[in-house]
Design a protein around this motif. Sequence first.
Motif, PDB file in Angstrom:
ATOM      1  N   ARG A 102      12.013  -4.663  -3.046  1.00 42.32           N
ATOM      2  CA  ARG A 102      13.378  -4.208  -2.814  1.00 42.32           C
ATOM      3  C   ARG A 102      13.475  -2.676  -2.774  1.00 42.32           C
ATOM      4  N   GLU A 103      12.809  -1.995  -3.704  1.00 41.70           N
ATOM      5  CA  GLU A 103      12.891  -0.534  -3.745  1.00 41.70           C
ATOM      6  C   GLU A 103      12.260   0.073  -2.489  1.00 41.70           C
ATOM      7  N   LYS A 104      11.141  -0.460  -2.059  1.00 46.66           N
ATOM      8  CA  LYS A 104      10.477   0.067  -0.869  1.00 46.66           C
ATOM      9  C   LYS A 104      11.270  -0.237   0.395  1.00 46.66           C
ATOM     10  N   LEU A 105      11.910  -1.389   0.442  1.00 47.83           N
ATOM     11  CA  LEU A 105      12.723  -1.724   1.607  1.00 47.83           C
ATOM     12  C   LEU A 105      13.979  -0.856   1.672  1.00 47.83           C
ATOM     13  N   GLN A 106      14.518  -0.506   0.503  1.00 47.22           N
ATOM     14  CA  GLN A 106      15.631   0.440   0.480  1.00 47.22           C
ATOM     15  C   GLN A 106      15.172   1.793   1.027  1.00 47.22           C
ATOM     16  N   ALA A 107      13.983   2.225   0.614  1.00 50.56           N
ATOM     17  CA  ALA A 107      13.436   3.493   1.108  1.00 50.56           C
ATOM     18  C   ALA A 107      13.195   3.425   2.613  1.00 50.56           C
ATOM     19  N   ARG A 108      12.697   2.289   3.095  1.00 53.16           N
ATOM     20  CA  ARG A 108      12.459   2.149   4.532  1.00 53.16           C
ATOM     21  C   ARG A 108      13.761   2.201   5.312  1.00 53.16           C
ATOM     22  N   SER A 109      14.820   1.655   4.713  1.00 56.85           N
ATOM     23  CA  SER A 109      16.125   1.735   5.355  1.00 56.85           C
ATOM     24  C   SER A 109      16.558   3.187   5.538  1.00 56.85           C
ATOM     25  N   GLU A 110      16.266   4.016   4.539  1.00 55.83           N
ATOM     26  CA  GLU A 110      16.571   5.445   4.650  1.00 55.83           C
ATOM     27  C   GLU A 110      15.743   6.092   5.756  1.00 55.83           C
ATOM     28  N   GLY A 111      14.448   5.792   5.786  1.00 54.19           N
ATOM     29  CA  GLY A 111      13.570   6.382   6.782  1.00 54.19           C
ATOM     30  C   GLY A 111      13.893   5.961   8.199  1.00 54.19           C
ATOM     31  N   MET A 112      14.459   4.769   8.341  1.00 52.79           N
ATOM     32  CA  MET A 112      14.775   4.245   9.674  1.00 52.79           C
ATOM     33  C   MET A 112      16.121   4.730  10.209  1.00 52.79           C
ATOM     34  N   TYR A 113      16.817   5.556   9.432  1.00 51.42           N
ATOM     35  CA  TYR A 113      18.137   6.057   9.841  1.00 51.42           C
ATOM     36  C   TYR A 113      18.137   6.680  11.243  1.00 51.42           C
ATOM     37  N   PRO A 114      17.211   7.595  11.572  1.00 51.47           N
ATOM     38  CA  PRO A 114      17.212   8.158  12.929  1.00 51.47           C
ATOM     39  C   PRO A 114      16.917   7.125  14.013  1.00 51.47           C
ATOM     40  N   ILE A 115      16.160   6.094  13.662  1.00 53.74           N
ATOM     41  CA  ILE A 115      15.865   5.020  14.612  1.00 53.74           C
ATOM     42  C   ILE A 115      17.138   4.248  14.940  1.00 53.74           C
ATOM     43  N   THR A 161       0.800  -1.225   0.000  1.00 55.84           N
ATOM     44  CA  THR A 161       0.000   0.000   0.000  1.00 55.84           C
ATOM     45  C   THR A 161       0.833   1.277   0.000  1.00 55.84           C
ATOM     46  N   CYS A 162       1.860   1.336   0.846  1.00 59.82           N
ATOM     47  CA  CYS A 162       2.623   2.576   1.019  1.00 59.82           C
ATOM     48  C   CYS A 162       3.547   2.824  -0.166  1.00 59.82           C
ATOM     49  N   SER A 163       3.773   4.080  -0.459  1.00 60.55           N
ATOM     50  CA  SER A 163       4.665   4.459  -1.550  1.00 60.55           C
ATOM     51  C   SER A 163       6.107   4.507  -1.079  1.00 60.55           C
ATOM     52  N   VAL A 164       7.017   4.599  -2.033  1.00 62.94           N
ATOM     53  CA  VAL A 164       8.435   4.745  -1.714  1.00 62.94           C
ATOM     54  C   VAL A 164       8.661   5.996  -0.859  1.00 62.94           C
ATOM     55  N   ASP A 165       8.019   7.081  -1.231  1.00 60.52           N
ATOM     56  CA  ASP A 165       8.182   8.329  -0.472  1.00 60.52           C
ATOM     57  C   ASP A 165       7.682   8.187   0.959  1.00 60.52           C
ATOM     58  N   GLN A 166       6.609   7.442   1.157  1.00 56.95           N
ATOM     59  CA  GLN A 166       6.115   7.223   2.520  1.00 56.95           C
ATOM     60  C   GLN A 166       7.143   6.478   3.362  1.00 56.95           C
ATOM     61  N   PHE A 167       7.764   5.470   2.775  1.00 60.08           N
ATOM     62  CA  PHE A 167       8.746   4.690   3.523  1.00 60.08           C
ATOM     63  C   PHE A 167      10.007   5.494   3.838  1.00 60.08           C
ATOM     64  N   LYS A 168      10.293   6.504   3.042  1.00 56.23           N
ATOM     65  CA  LYS A 168      11.470   7.328   3.301  1.00 56.23           C
ATOM     66  C   LYS A 168      11.301   8.236   4.523  1.00 56.23           C
ATOM     67  N   ARG A 169      10.054   8.421   4.960  1.00 54.66           N
ATOM     68  CA  ARG A 169       9.792   9.272   6.116  1.00 54.66           C
ATOM     69  C   ARG A 169      10.026   8.491   7.405  1.00 54.66           C
ATOM     70  N   THR A 170      10.701   9.102   8.346  1.00 56.69           N
ATOM     71  CA  THR A 170      10.940   8.457   9.637  1.00 56.69           C
ATOM     72  C   THR A 170       9.624   8.346  10.413  1.00 56.69           C
ATOM     73  N   PRO A 171       9.300   7.165  10.925  1.00 59.03           N
ATOM     74  CA  PRO A 171       8.059   6.989  11.692  1.00 59.03           C
ATOM     75  C   PRO A 171       8.096   7.815  12.986  1.00 59.03           C
ATOM     76  N   LYS A 172       7.255   8.843  13.073  1.00 58.74           N
ATOM     77  CA  LYS A 172       7.315   9.781  14.201  1.00 58.74           C
ATOM     78  C   LYS A 172       6.983   9.114  15.537  1.00 58.74           C
TER      79      LYS A 172
END
Length: 379
Positions: A102-115, A63-74
């Motif tokens: 794979r592309e979405k998981l790469q984006a999630r890796s970016e978003g999880m950086y602060p975590i 469901t979620c887009s690449v851009d959504q996964f790039k955002r850090t979960p607040k």
Amino acid sequence: MFPELAAHIIDAIHVSDGEAVYITGGAHQQEFLEEIGIQVAKKGGQPFISAVSNDYQKRLLETCSVDQFKRTPKILKGALEAMDKYIVIEPYSDPSIKTSFREKLQARSEGMYPILQIIYSKPGKPWIYMGWATEGMAKMYDVPLDVLERLVIGGCNIDYKKLRADCEHVMSILDGARRVHVTDKHGTDFWLDIEGRRLNPDDATWSPEKEASGDVGGNLPAGEVFVAPVETHGEGTIYCPVTIDDLTRSVLIRGARLYFKDGMLVPEKCTAEEGQEVLRDTLSKFVEVDMQKYGAPNALKVAELGIGLNPVIDRSIGYILTDEKIGGSVHVAFGMSEGYGGAIMSNMHWDFVTAPSETVEVEYRDGSKKLLMKDGILQ
């Protein structure tokens, strides 16, 4: 068996009165997660449990887009900032659902950086990561469920006194070492510089000395001694019979040969009998993330040298959490090393485990040498 397993976790992470403990896993583990929560409460701690189903995680990826996964979960970020300790039980009942994203998981890796920074950057948060065994995981790793249960659950129910003794023996030989040379009959032949680096025993035991040194994380099953080598030194070839793609944790890679020089993987010289394209693509994707976050290809830098010591875990299946504990094996990781004595922050930490037949020679500052392991047998 849940109370005994939960007790292992509580002992390993040392929950104290008043501490807030974040407990997370899959909905299929709800009963076990709640047992951990009860034992945290018995210690005077404040348990908080987060669990979702395998189906929900798959639908979220769809469901979620690449851009959504790039955002850090607040909300997650706020919860982890507030917690004192972190317990993770392998969250997917069937990790193969991640294969196509794979592309979405790469984006999630970016978003999880602060975590990642909250948990692993200094001073970090004490954490425990425990493996699990399900039919879906057994199918993905191509082993019978009872074999996976023996490796994961049996690997937790061991003689910890003996494990601590083995860890102390290995550390006594590595203490004061300058260089470690590893070879085997499969083509593994490399050396790493560990001079001045902290030695870490993964023996599922908390101690004030460990915490004071910054050694605040661990795995279950336990069973290794590991060290973050000097990042700019080291060269050679590692043969890894089987590993799993570090981006999706759902694609097996077999017969990998990794070449590194001056402490850096050389991707174009890394091959695999099965899954070579995935191996190189994953390295490329993590390099891309690290260049954005850290300004350097940190994923390619040597991060860890580990010696496997668990007496129950005796075969590699691609599940790195158990494979890296195989007695007689050695593993080398690339990517993140900050948090256990290294200087590298990366969104990747990928372990490559050798066959359980290693010969390990240790060289000291005065030029003398000592054999730590011969054909997989501790000396």
